[in-house]
Design a protein around this motif. Structure first.
Motif, PDB file in Angstrom:
ATOM      1  N   TYR A 152     -22.590  16.069  34.255  1.00 41.48           N
ATOM      2  CA  TYR A 152     -22.907  16.417  35.640  1.00 41.48           C
ATOM      3  C   TYR A 152     -24.422  16.527  35.746  1.00 41.48           C
TER       4      TYR A 152
ATOM      5  N   GLY B  53     -28.236  16.116  38.056  1.00 42.20           N
ATOM      6  CA  GLY B  53     -28.770  16.713  39.277  1.00 42.20           C
ATOM      7  C   GLY B  53     -30.032  16.056  39.788  1.00 42.20           C
ATOM      8  N   GLY B  54     -30.048  14.716  39.799  1.00 42.37           N
ATOM      9  CA  GLY B  54     -31.137  13.993  40.443  1.00 42.37           C
ATOM     10  C   GLY B  54     -32.501  14.382  39.916  1.00 42.37           C
TER      11      GLY B  54
ATOM     12  N   GLU C 222     -21.957  12.067  36.734  1.00 49.69           N
ATOM     13  CA  GLU C 222     -21.625  12.329  38.140  1.00 49.69           C
ATOM     14  C   GLU C 222     -22.759  13.154  38.741  1.00 49.69           C
ATOM     15  N   GLN C 223     -23.221  12.750  39.909  1.00 51.62           N
ATOM     16  CA  GLN C 223     -24.321  13.459  40.556  1.00 51.62           C
ATOM     17  C   GLN C 223     -23.810  14.703  41.286  1.00 51.62           C
ATOM     18  N   VAL C 224     -24.515  15.804  41.098  1.00 45.43           N
ATOM     19  CA  VAL C 224     -24.283  17.007  41.890  1.00 45.43           C
ATOM     20  C   VAL C 224     -25.443  17.078  42.887  1.00 45.43           C
ATOM     21  N   GLU C 225     -25.135  17.046  44.174  1.00 49.41           N
ATOM     22  CA  GLU C 225     -26.187  16.971  45.202  1.00 49.41           C
ATOM     23  C   GLU C 225     -26.746  18.371  45.472  1.00 49.41           C
TER      24      GLU C 225
ATOM     25  N   GLY D  30     -29.429  19.220  47.030  1.00 48.21           N
ATOM     26  CA  GLY D  30     -29.914  19.370  48.406  1.00 48.21           C
ATOM     27  C   GLY D  30     -28.818  19.850  49.344  1.00 48.21           C
ATOM     28  N   GLN D  31     -27.575  19.527  48.986  1.00 45.47           N
ATOM     29  CA  GLN D  31     -26.423  19.994  49.774  1.00 45.47           C
ATOM     30  C   GLN D  31     -25.764  21.217  49.136  1.00 45.47           C
TER      31      GLN D  31
ATOM     32  N   GLN E 122     -24.266  21.499  46.406  1.00 46.57           N
ATOM     33  CA  GLN E 122     -22.964  21.204  45.790  1.00 46.57           C
ATOM     34  C   GLN E 122     -22.731  21.983  44.504  1.00 46.57           C
ATOM     35  N   GLN E 123     -23.841  22.456  43.883  1.00 47.22           N
ATOM     36  CA  GLN E 123     -23.665  23.235  42.650  1.00 47.22           C
ATOM     37  C   GLN E 123     -22.988  24.571  42.921  1.00 47.22           C
TER      38      GLN E 123
END
Lengths: 203, 203
Positions: A4, A6-7, A29-32, A34-35, A37-38
């Motif tokens: 996981y 994180g950009g 898998e990306q965790v966004e 900015g949104q 999501q974490q």
């Protein structure tokens, strides 16, 4: 296994650089962030600390914390060695990795988190006085690291290790934190350039 | 070798507990933190970070950072194993050791450093708002650790490891930081009591 990621956040980048140095890839898998999501229920079930990165093994076991993930990868893929090849080297790599985390990466990250408007929701409450107090801490850390680099190419000795990864990520994070790296710190700047031009730095 | 120790400060205590669990002793010199001896020229030459503890080997090599010192001791004295016996256990011990450092020990220590009058010279400037902001962080960390301890005796599994040492030292430091450990966190309090009654806790 699945990572996981994180950009552009600095901790996920540490693991990506580590994997690039090892020459291996892991499904991601990306965790966004900015949104936020974490903080989702789904991700909190994976890592209750609500932080990225996290590595999930095929049996569902979760390994969180960047350096724990890197250590696990190091044991599975021992070459090139990045945590030290002898008892003493392992101790010195660990010492420098931790010094760079606590005296360079932490103050730079705190300056960012407590001053950047984008972090207002993630770091609640932001304490501007604490952000400001970390600028001289970061500069002091840079000065000590500069002095340590006077007589060697990399921070833990004459070869690249995981400690240098923490150093690169910390120094690159100075820019969004709006902390200028003093140009007179010649050893630090030489080291930063050496690290930033390795192919892994693009990870 | 010689260990530069720091009395009641929490990081030196981590190393003393580790040595007690290993059943070994190391010649020690006290650095008087109350007199800011860690900032003396003599000690700064040993550890430019001006922090204790530091381990000086017979050839003059310095290993600083509590966990780097513990890792070095672990390799010299492998039993009892405190960093993990398998690849996976080593990753999980590292994960929990770091989680407890960053999400429990750090906020408790920051609450102390930024609110206690005795720390005014050591933590300059003190930022009272940052001290206050760390209280809920520490309580949140305690809650997550409590939940993790629901189904196991120790934080990284069914046996005592270096991660538990960080947990004990962090929780014991809650008292001077004036953070009450919530009595309803039954698993956390059971764990704390288990750790505090081991003979090593007196170190």
């Amino acid at each position: 296994m699945k990572l996981y990621d994180g950009g552009r956040a600095p901790n996920p980048r540490r693991v990506r650089i580590f994997l690039a140095e090892k020459g291996i890839t892991v499904p991601t898998e990306q965790v966004e962030l900015g949104q936020l999501q974490q903080r989702s229920d789904a991700y909190t079930a994976i890592n209750p600390m609500q932080r990225v990165p996290a590595l999930v093994l095929d049996d569902g076991t979760v390994i969180a914390e960047s350096i724990a993930i890197c250590r696990y990868i190091e044991e599975l893929h021992p070459e090139p060695n990045l945590f030290g090849a002898t008892t003493l080297e392992r101790a010195l790599v660990e010492m420098w990795q931790r010094r760079l985390e606590w005296r360079l990466f932490l103050p730079i990250a705190q300056a960012f988190r407590h001053s950047h408007p984008r972090m207002a929701e993630m770091e609640n409450p932001q304490v501007p006085g604490w952000g400001a107090a970390n600028r001289p801490k970061a500069l002091r850390g840079m000065g000590i690291v500069d002095e340590a680099l006077r007589d060697r190419r990399f921070i833990a000795g004459d070869r690249f290790t995981v400690a240098d990864i923490t150093g690169l990520v910390a120094l690159d994070f100075a820019k969004p934190a709006r902390i200028a790296i003093p140009p007179e710190l010649a050893h630090l700047n030489r080291w930063h350039e050496t690290l930033a031009t390795r192919p892994s730095a693009a990870a």
